[in-house]
Write a protein that holds these residues in place. Structure first.
Motif, PDB file in Angstrom:
ATOM      1  N   CYS A  34       2.536  -8.311  -6.877  1.00  0.00           N
ATOM      2  CA  CYS A  34       1.982  -7.249  -6.038  1.00  0.00           C
ATOM      3  C   CYS A  34       2.289  -5.851  -6.556  1.00  0.00           C
ATOM      4  O   CYS A  34       1.944  -4.857  -5.913  1.00  0.00           O
ATOM      5  N   ALA A  93       1.266 -13.848   1.264  1.00  0.00           N
ATOM      6  CA  ALA A  93       0.966 -12.451   1.590  1.00  0.00           C
ATOM      7  C   ALA A  93       0.186 -11.783   0.471  1.00  0.00           C
ATOM      8  O   ALA A  93       0.234 -12.199  -0.687  1.00  0.00           O
ATOM      9  N   ASP A  94      -0.538 -10.734   0.826  1.00  0.00           N
ATOM     10  CA  ASP A  94      -1.229  -9.877  -0.144  1.00  0.00           C
ATOM     11  C   ASP A  94      -2.177 -10.636  -1.073  1.00  0.00           C
ATOM     12  O   ASP A  94      -2.221 -10.395  -2.272  1.00  0.00           O
ATOM     13  N   SER A  95      -2.916 -11.571  -0.512  1.00  0.00           N
ATOM     14  CA  SER A  95      -3.958 -12.299  -1.257  1.00  0.00           C
ATOM     15  C   SER A  95      -3.403 -13.054  -2.466  1.00  0.00           C
ATOM     16  O   SER A  95      -4.064 -13.164  -3.497  1.00  0.00           O
TER      17      SER A  95
END
Length: 527
Positions: A512, A170-172
């Motif tokens: 993140c 997730a989230d690069s």
């Protein structure tokens, strides 16, 4: 030393001459060597002439053969295919876990019988290995299949991959799982990270859990991906001056800015500790997980007479802050770490406090889930392995690795299968009760508390139906992961557990949250 060797020679000569039974000189001398080395540390190891290929495989990750783990099954008194490696001859030919080896080429493979199990298994392993490009037929009996099966295999150089899986979370966040340090590890990691960047990764997570290490220079080269040229990664110090060296980054880095988290646990050791320790000492990565193993010893292979070899501990290594991560002693082959009150303090490049005493302490601690003895025993049981073999051989395909789940009927079938196999286990609480009963007897309270002990024993006796219900989530995940691995190999097993892995989830939280990430690596505020 000369007089001690003379005593040993005289003792063995008299044993050979007067002992009531005939001795096996090779076995007796090798046992004496193994015992002597075991008193030093767990890593100084002797390799007989016929075991040198094992040492070569450990350091290079290469050997010529079919690319599969084989193991001895006591119930069958035979060797079986345990784990074919993805993309290797065994897997490509169609061999599966549980296949029973009956014939290799024109040689029938009988039961072990009265043979030494290790020698029996070694002879089969050697027969499967050979020169690259040589072919042979392998006959196996597959459980749940009526007739024996014949496979044609062509041996080739088997290079076990260090990178077991990589992909985008997730989230690069780019994720990479690394299981060792062999030839070309740093190159393979760089290629994987470059691919992740092309796919949109803006942050990276390097998973070193369970990574036992390997080639030290590959650890230096891996660190070099994230640090400029000229940075000292590790230094070694030994008894002789020749063993004192300093190893620096030698090439231009791949990326010195991309946010990086490294996952560690108790299984992270040796070269993996160099990587995590050096990146921590230069404040280049946030270490997330558990304290690492604490193997700060360097080994060198040395040749002996008659072609034998041994792997000899020659020095200790020190990471950039100056700390040696070696555990201060071993007990039953396991490292013991010093409590913080007895350790020395060191500083990272930014001035953060770090300590020695054994292993690398993470910047962010993650406590692994505590599971009952029921789960531990089930994990290593023949019942689980047999069920997975049955499932694999009665299903042509399953859902993708990250989507596969047992149905309610299949979970019920697994429970019935395990009970039919007479799987047994004991509870940790039952063992503690036994200890309490012995202490009560010693102190004179056993008779007074007899009824209470009896009632408590009844409540604490293993109840497999209760445990299957109480731990259904954990048992389901255990079985599902094992089944997925039988279809999709190690890569599939990793995919099956990514979403519920608390170490990975904590790593994602750190990566993140830019403010938290920077604050962890920042210099401490002056008081």
């Amino acid at each position: 030393m000369t007089s001690q060797l003379e005593i040993f020679n005289d003792l063995y000569r008299q044993l050979d001459q007067y002992y009531v039974d005939t001795l096996n000189p090779k076995k007796q001398i090798e046992n004496a060597i193994l015992y002597m080395l075991a008193q030093l540390d767990p890593y100084t190891v002797y390799y007989a002439q016929d075991q040198k290929e094992d040492l070569k495989q450990m350091t290079t990750g290469k050997y010529a053969g079919i690319g599969s783990v084989i193991s001895y099954d006591k119930r069958l008194d035979r060797n079986i295919i345990r784990e074919p490696y993805e993309g290797m001859p065994a897997a490509e030919a169609g061999l599966r876990p549980g296949d029973i080896i009956l014939r290799i080429g024109d040689k029938e493979i009988g039961v072990c019988g009265k043979q030494d199990v290790a020698e029996y298994s070694s002879s089969i392993s050697n027969a499967l290995r050979g020169e690259p490009a040589t072919s042979f037929q392998l006959v196996v009996k597959r459980p749940w299949v009526a007739d024996s099966m014949t496979f044609k295999l062509t041996r080739r150089v088997v290079e076990l991959p260090s990178v077991t899986y990589y992909g985008i979370l997730a989230d690069s966040v780019g994720y990479l799982s690394l299981n060792g340090y062999t030839e070309h590890t740093s190159r393979d990691v760089r290629l994987a990270f470059e691919d992740l960047k092309r796919k949109g990764a803006k942050r990276l997570m390097l998973d070193l859990r369970g990574n036992g290490g390997g080639l030290m220079m590959e650890a230096v080269n891996l660190v070099n991906l994230f640090l400029p040229r000229g940075y000292t990664v590790v230094s070694t110090k030994g008894k002789v001056k020749e063993e004192e060296s300093s190893f620096k980054t030698r090439k231009e880095p791949w990326d010195t800015e991309i946010p990086l988290v490294v996952l560690t646990d108790f299984g992270t050791a040796s070269a993996a500790e160099i990587t995590s320790g050096a990146l921590q000492d230069y404040d280049r990565a946030v270490i997330v997980g558990e304290r690492t193993y604490g193997k700060g010893l360097v080994q060198q292979p040395r040749l002996l007479e008659n072609g034998a070899m041994f792997k000899l501990t020659t020095s200790k290594y020190y990471i950039p802050s100056g700390r040696c991560i070696q555990a201060y002693e071993f007990e039953n082959g396991m490292p013991k770490h010093l409590p913080d009150s007895l350790t020395k303090e060191f500083q990272t490049a930014a001035g953060r406090l770090v300590r020695d005493g054994g292993g690398i302490n993470p910047d962010v601690n993650v406590k692994a889930d505590s599971l009952p003895n029921f789960i531990d025993m089930l994990t290593i049981s023949d019942a689980l392995f047999d069920y997975v073999v049955k499932y694999r051989n009665t299903h042509d395909q399953i859902a993708p690795a990250d989507e596969f789940h047992l149905t309610a009927a299949e979970y019920a079938d697994f429970q019935a299968f395990v009970k039919e196999k007479k799987f047994t286990y004991d509870r940790g609480s039952s063992r503690m009760l036994d200890m309490l009963r012995k202490m009560a007897k010693l102190e004179g309270y056993a008779e007074v508390a007899k009824d209470e002990f009896k009632a408590l024993e009844a409540k604490l006796s293993p109840d497999i139906n209760y445990d299957f219900k109480r731990w259904e989530k954990e048992v389901r995940k255990l079985v599902e992961t094992a089944i997925v691995a039988s279809f999709y190999y190690e890569k599939g097993a990793i995919l099956a557990t990514l979403q519920e892995d608390k170490f990975i989830q904590e790593g994602l939280k750190v990566l993140c949250d830019d403010a938290r990430y920077r604050s962890i690596l920042a210099a401490p505020k002056k008081k």
